[in-house]
Motif scaffolding. Sequence first.
Motif, PDB file in Angstrom:
ATOM      1  N   ALA A   7     -32.354  27.212 -38.949  1.00  0.00           N
ATOM      2  CA  ALA A   7     -32.261  26.201 -40.120  1.00  0.00           C
ATOM      3  C   ALA A   7     -30.864  25.750 -39.632  1.00  0.00           C
ATOM      4  O   ALA A   7     -30.816  24.381 -39.761  1.00  0.00           O
ATOM      5  CB  ALA A   7     -31.896  26.898 -41.243  1.00  0.00           C
ATOM      6  N   ALA A  10     -31.821  23.024 -36.874  1.00  0.00           N
ATOM      7  CA  ALA A  10     -32.649  21.916 -37.393  1.00  0.00           C
ATOM      8  C   ALA A  10     -31.665  20.808 -38.214  1.00  0.00           C
ATOM      9  O   ALA A  10     -31.725  19.908 -38.024  1.00  0.00           O
ATOM     10  CB  ALA A  10     -33.676  22.377 -38.394  1.00  0.00           C
ATOM     11  N   ALA A  11     -30.763  21.556 -39.085  1.00  0.00           N
ATOM     12  CA  ALA A  11     -29.707  20.617 -39.800  1.00  0.00           C
ATOM     13  C   ALA A  11     -28.730  19.753 -39.066  1.00  0.00           C
ATOM     14  O   ALA A  11     -28.550  18.791 -39.242  1.00  0.00           O
ATOM     15  CB  ALA A  11     -28.923  21.808 -40.563  1.00  0.00           C
ATOM     16  N   THR A  18     -26.998  22.955 -43.429  1.00  0.00           N
ATOM     17  CA  THR A  18     -28.201  24.108 -43.295  1.00  0.00           C
ATOM     18  C   THR A  18     -28.855  24.092 -44.756  1.00  0.00           C
ATOM     19  O   THR A  18     -29.982  24.694 -44.959  1.00  0.00           O
ATOM     20  CB  THR A  18     -27.508  25.133 -42.791  1.00  0.00           C
ATOM     21  OG1 THR A  18     -26.850  24.819 -41.676  1.00  0.00           O
ATOM     22  CG2 THR A  18     -28.309  26.518 -42.621  1.00  0.00           C
ATOM     23  N   VAL A  21     -31.687  22.099 -45.415  1.00  0.00           N
ATOM     24  CA  VAL A  21     -33.002  22.577 -44.674  1.00  0.00           C
ATOM     25  C   VAL A  21     -33.615  23.726 -45.149  1.00  0.00           C
ATOM     26  O   VAL A  21     -34.908  23.837 -45.200  1.00  0.00           O
ATOM     27  CB  VAL A  21     -32.553  22.811 -43.078  1.00  0.00           C
ATOM     28  CG1 VAL A  21     -33.787  23.547 -42.253  1.00  0.00           C
ATOM     29  CG2 VAL A  21     -32.233  21.431 -42.441  1.00  0.00           C
ATOM     30  N   PRO A  85     -33.404  16.422 -46.288  1.00  0.00           N
ATOM     31  CA  PRO A  85     -34.227  16.129 -45.223  1.00  0.00           C
ATOM     32  C   PRO A  85     -35.597  15.867 -45.356  1.00  0.00           C
ATOM     33  O   PRO A  85     -36.177  16.369 -46.609  1.00  0.00           O
ATOM     34  CB  PRO A  85     -34.224  17.272 -44.062  1.00  0.00           C
ATOM     35  CG  PRO A  85     -33.889  18.482 -45.003  1.00  0.00           C
ATOM     36  CD  PRO A  85     -33.006  17.723 -46.133  1.00  0.00           C
ATOM     37  N   LEU A  90     -39.016  17.691 -40.851  1.00  0.00           N
ATOM     38  CA  LEU A  90     -39.066  19.292 -40.935  1.00  0.00           C
ATOM     39  C   LEU A  90     -40.117  19.847 -40.312  1.00  0.00           C
ATOM     40  O   LEU A  90     -40.128  21.077 -39.896  1.00  0.00           O
ATOM     41  CB  LEU A  90     -38.674  19.734 -42.114  1.00  0.00           C
ATOM     42  CG  LEU A  90     -37.355  19.883 -42.787  1.00  0.00           C
ATOM     43  CD1 LEU A  90     -37.058  20.276 -44.182  1.00  0.00           C
ATOM     44  CD2 LEU A  90     -36.236  20.580 -41.672  1.00  0.00           C
TER      45      LEU A  90
END
Length: 95
Positions: A7, A10-11, A18, A21, A85, A90
């Motif tokens: 996470a 991805a963030a 975070t 996400v 997001p 995602l």
Amino acid sequence: MNKKAAAGEAAKSMGVSTRSVETAINVRRNAAEEVIDAIDSGEITVHAASKLIENVPDKEKQKEPGGIGARLRRADSATRGTRSPSFGSLRLFIS
């Protein structure tokens, strides 16, 4: 890689926190398909959907006639302007 680290990665790649996400992942896993469609179309934010599933955890109740629109509008009006997001960004991180 553990879920928290994934996470975080991805963030970082999307320029969000975070927590954003993690919230989006939770919504994707726990929201009715109608709620997901509303997010994907831009009608509501991920944050508003998160508030909806906190208050209405049952997916079937989330999509009751007349209920979802009013619930989403109330939740979204309180959260407009927050940065979350999109599910499109995602999809690579949610399986």
